[in-house]
Write an enzyme that holds these catalytic residues in place. Structure first.
Site, PDB file in Angstrom:
ATOM      1  N   CYS A  43      -0.905   8.109  -3.889  1.00  7.74           N
ATOM      2  CA  CYS A  43      -0.709   9.499  -3.463  1.00  7.74           C
ATOM      3  C   CYS A  43      -1.334  10.520  -4.402  1.00  7.74           C
ATOM      4  CB  CYS A  43       0.785   9.782  -3.296  1.00  7.74           C
ATOM      5  SG  CYS A  43       1.724   9.878  -4.851  1.00  7.74           S
ATOM      6  N   HIS A  50      -0.299 -14.946   3.826  1.00 10.61           N
ATOM      7  CA  HIS A  50       1.068 -14.521   4.142  1.00 10.61           C
ATOM      8  C   HIS A  50       1.106 -13.851   5.514  1.00 10.61           C
ATOM      9  CE1 HIS A  50       2.785 -15.556   0.304  1.00 10.61           C
ATOM     10  NE2 HIS A  50       1.990 -14.734  -0.368  1.00 10.61           N
ATOM     11  N   THR A  88      -2.575 -13.039   0.068  1.00 10.37           N
ATOM     12  CA  THR A  88      -1.851 -12.068   0.886  1.00 10.37           C
ATOM     13  C   THR A  88      -2.230 -12.194   2.355  1.00 10.37           C
ATOM     14  OG1 THR A  88      -1.716 -10.527  -0.971  1.00 10.37           O
ATOM     15  CG2 THR A  88      -1.361  -9.618   1.216  1.00 10.37           C
TER      16      THR A  88
END
Length: 360
Positions: free
Chosen positions: A112, A62, A59
């Site tokens: 969350c 990227h 990642t």
């Protein structure tokens, strides 16, 4: 925001400077910049971690190369990095458990806690997920702020360099153990670092055969060191024919870690009817699959895998490592400083590395 320094717990308060070094995606373009910036202050339910070791993930590549995915997701300026091991040096005023001196890693998906998924045991696919080093400030830095709920408390015996690797190892554990592998035959398609770790997990979990497939000879050799029983270099031999010669009728499980369209389709030809196909690899664009012949008519179970189950997967990872059922030492092939970020990213792009440890 007020910080509690745990002096009342008999722990010496560490000296925290005002500024730190960090690797930042400063602008919407390729590259990363080492800068001096302010040390962040934890909020009421957060802790400040002094980063002792961080590792480079795909990642991060990227983001560094600023590919199409990054352009659509990341909003510079942003401190990069999300795999870490370090020490808690300050805690927010509402922190309940963490204390100064704790040796920690971090679950990098910040959720969350209130959506349907979070309330039904599926927090790893929270509808409101933000990711360390992607959506919020990361750990390619001397210090990072982490929500207390995302901390993983490491065994004091865990090697420091292994601590950040638990995050990608968790991806591998989630993928491999999404179904039964004990005594099964497994193909790992795609041997980036997480694919290599998947080989180790499958072997440690009792798979009878673990077949690694890739184009990169360096990483296939590393896959063999980590537990693969056979390595197939797909540009030098017919991978489908070789797998079916080794396991007539096809393997029980495919772990697709590459995200490459051809590799994804080829792997469907390697799996037995009724087998399990678990996908962690992310294609860069939509792919075409033969759903009728490769999936429906053969009764193949296809699973999408994302992240780690929170926090179930972390317990599995810790048990593998603390019992030394998995040895991460061969995976750590390079050690660099944050100032060598360009060199580290070039190595990752080349594929001639395992995990690269960066130290602030």
């Amino acid at each position: 925001m007020a910080m509690t320094m745990a002096a009342n717990q008999g722990v010496a308060t560490p000296a925290i400077p005002e500024t730190m070094k960090a690797v930042v995606k400063a602008r919407p373009e390729p590259g990363g910049t080492l800068i001096t910036t302010a040390v962040p202050t934890p909020g009421p339910h957060e802790v400040l971690v002094k980063v002792k070791a961080t590792t480079v993930c795909g990642t991060d590549v990227h983001l560094y190369t600023w590919d199409a995915w990054s352009q659509g997701r990341v909003k510079p300026p942003l401190i990069m990095g999300h795999e870490l091991g370090g020490e808690v040096v300050a805690v927010g005023e509402q922190v309940k458990t963490a204390k100064v001196g704790d040796f920690v890693s971090a679950e990098t998906h910040v959720v969350c806690g209130h959506c349907y998924q979070c309330r039904t045991g599926l927090a790893h696919v929270c509808a409101n997920t933000t990711i360390l080093g992607v959506d919020i400030q990361g750990c390619f830095a001397e210090y990072v702020v982490v929500p207390e709920a995302n901390l993983w408390f490491n065994s004091p015996d865990l090697p420091l360099e292994w601590a950040p690797v638990q995050e990608p190892l968790g991806n591998a554990v989630h993928t491999v153990l999404a179904g039964d592998v004990a005594g099964r035959t497994v193909v790992v398609s795609g041997c980036g670092p997480t694919g290599i770790l998947a080989c180790a997990v499958a072997r440690a979990a009792g798979a009878g055969a673990v077949i690694a497939i890739d184009l990169n000879a360096y990483r296939l050799d590393l896959a063999l060191k980590m537990g693969a029983t056979l390595a197939i270099k797909a540009d030098e031999e017919d991978a489908i024919a070789r797998v079916l010669a080794e396991v007539p009728g096809g393997v029980d499980v495919v772990c697709e870690m590459s995200g490459n369209e051809r590799a994804m389709n080829d792997a469907f030809k390697m799996i037995r009817a009724g087998g399990r196909y678990s996908i962690l690899g992310l294609p860069g664009k939509p792919v075409t699959l033969d759903v009728a012949n490769d999936i429906v008519m053969r009764g193949v179970t296809v699973q999408g895998i994302t992240g780690r189950k929170m926090m179930d997967t972390w317990y599995q990872v810790a048990n593998f490592l603390n019992a030394r059922r998995i040895d991460l030492s061969p995976m750590i092939t390079h050690r660099m400083s944050l100032s060598q970020i360009d060199e580290a990213m070039a190595l990752m792009v080349s594929g001639n590395c395992g995990k690269i440890v960066l130290t602030p």
